[in-house]
Scaffold this motif. Structure first.
Motif, short mmCIF file in Angstrom:
data_model
loop_
_atom_site.label_atom_id
_atom_site.label_comp_id
_atom_site.label_asym_id
_atom_site.label_seq_id
_atom_site.Cartn_x
_atom_site.Cartn_y
_atom_site.Cartn_z
N LEU A 87 -9.17 3.69 3.94
CA LEU A 87 -8.53 4.00 5.22
C LEU A 87 -7.92 2.75 5.81
O LEU A 87 -8.55 1.69 5.87
CB LEU A 87 -9.55 4.58 6.20
CG LEU A 87 -9.97 6.02 5.94
CD1 LEU A 87 -11.09 6.41 6.89
CD2 LEU A 87 -8.81 6.97 6.07
N MET A 88 -6.68 2.88 6.23
CA MET A 88 -6.01 1.83 6.98
C MET A 88 -5.63 2.46 8.31
O MET A 88 -4.66 3.21 8.40
CB MET A 88 -4.77 1.33 6.23
CG MET A 88 -4.07 0.17 6.92
SD MET A 88 -2.67 -0.43 5.99
CE MET A 88 -3.48 -1.53 4.86
N GLY A 89 -6.47 2.19 9.30
CA GLY A 89 -6.32 2.91 10.56
C GLY A 89 -6.79 4.34 10.33
O GLY A 89 -7.92 4.57 9.91
N SER A 90 -5.91 5.29 10.54
CA SER A 90 -6.26 6.69 10.29
C SER A 90 -5.61 7.22 9.00
O SER A 90 -5.76 8.39 8.68
CB SER A 90 -5.82 7.55 11.47
OG SER A 90 -4.41 7.48 11.62
N ARG A 91 -4.91 6.36 8.28
CA ARG A 91 -4.21 6.79 7.06
C ARG A 91 -4.98 6.40 5.81
O ARG A 91 -5.53 5.31 5.71
CB ARG A 91 -2.82 6.16 6.98
CG ARG A 91 -1.88 6.67 8.03
CD ARG A 91 -0.51 6.04 7.84
NE ARG A 91 0.42 6.59 8.76
CZ ARG A 91 1.30 7.55 8.43
NH1 ARG A 91 1.34 8.01 7.22
NH2 ARG A 91 2.12 8.01 9.33
N THR A 151 0.85 -1.19 0.00
CA THR A 151 0.00 0.00 0.00
C THR A 151 0.88 1.24 0.00
O THR A 151 2.00 1.22 0.53
CB THR A 151 -0.93 0.05 1.23
OG1 THR A 151 -0.13 0.05 2.42
CG2 THR A 151 -1.91 -1.10 1.24
N LEU A 152 0.38 2.29 -0.61
CA LEU A 152 1.10 3.56 -0.66
C LEU A 152 0.22 4.64 -0.07
O LEU A 152 -0.99 4.68 -0.32
CB LEU A 152 1.44 3.92 -2.11
CG LEU A 152 2.33 2.95 -2.86
CD1 LEU A 152 2.41 3.32 -4.33
CD2 LEU A 152 3.72 2.91 -2.25
N ASN A 153 0.82 5.54 0.71
CA ASN A 153 0.04 6.63 1.28
C ASN A 153 -0.13 7.75 0.25
O ASN A 153 0.46 7.72 -0.83
CB ASN A 153 0.66 7.13 2.60
CG ASN A 153 2.06 7.67 2.40
OD1 ASN A 153 2.40 8.21 1.35
ND2 ASN A 153 2.89 7.52 3.42
N VAL A 154 -0.95 8.73 0.58
CA VAL A 154 -1.27 9.80 -0.37
C VAL A 154 -0.03 10.59 -0.76
O VAL A 154 0.13 10.99 -1.91
CB VAL A 154 -2.37 10.72 0.21
CG1 VAL A 154 -2.65 11.88 -0.72
CG2 VAL A 154 -3.63 9.93 0.47
N SER A 155 0.88 10.78 0.17
CA SER A 155 2.12 11.49 -0.13
C SER A 155 2.94 10.77 -1.20
O SER A 155 3.43 11.39 -2.15
CB SER A 155 2.95 11.64 1.15
OG SER A 155 4.17 12.26 0.88
N ASP A 156 3.05 9.45 -1.06
CA ASP A 156 3.78 8.65 -2.06
C ASP A 156 3.08 8.70 -3.42
O ASP A 156 3.73 8.86 -4.46
CB ASP A 156 3.90 7.19 -1.61
CG ASP A 156 4.80 7.02 -0.39
OD1 ASP A 156 5.66 7.89 -0.16
OD2 ASP A 156 4.62 6.01 0.32
#
Length: 93
Positions: free
Chosen positions: A48-52, A16-21
């Motif tokens: 959402l994965m947790g709060s991310r 998974t990649l966060n929005v920044s990535d």
């Protein structure tokens, strides 16, 4: 090497990649990506994965492959496109 392989290698095998990535990969500002996500206009499915907020790396790779495979041209059709369409219509008639 596929786009998925490149992304997996670049991000050390993360699935998974966060929005920044994602913003960095697509060349967008992170805030622009977040705005599109909140408006349900972001082209890649996130969750959402947790709060991310994250997206699957294979979804990001598929989006990149799809965009690079079909460039969109703006404006009126070119003369060559019009001729090709006319020829196709004649063949089907």
């Amino acid at each position: 090497m596929t786009t998925l392989d490149i992304l997996l290698h670049r991000y050390n095998g993360k699935i998974t990649l966060n929005v920044s990535d994602i913003a960095q990969i697509l060349g967008y500002c992170e805030n622009h990506c977040r705005n599109l996500i909140s408006q349900d206009k972001f082209p890649i499915q996130t969750f959402l994965m947790g709060s991310r907020r994250v997206a699957r790396v294979d979804a990001v790779a598929a989006y990149i492959d799809n965009v690079s495979a079909s460039p969109k041209r703006r404006g009126p059709k070119t003369k060559a496109q019009k001729i090709a369409e006319a020829k196709a219509e004649v063949r089907h008639a």
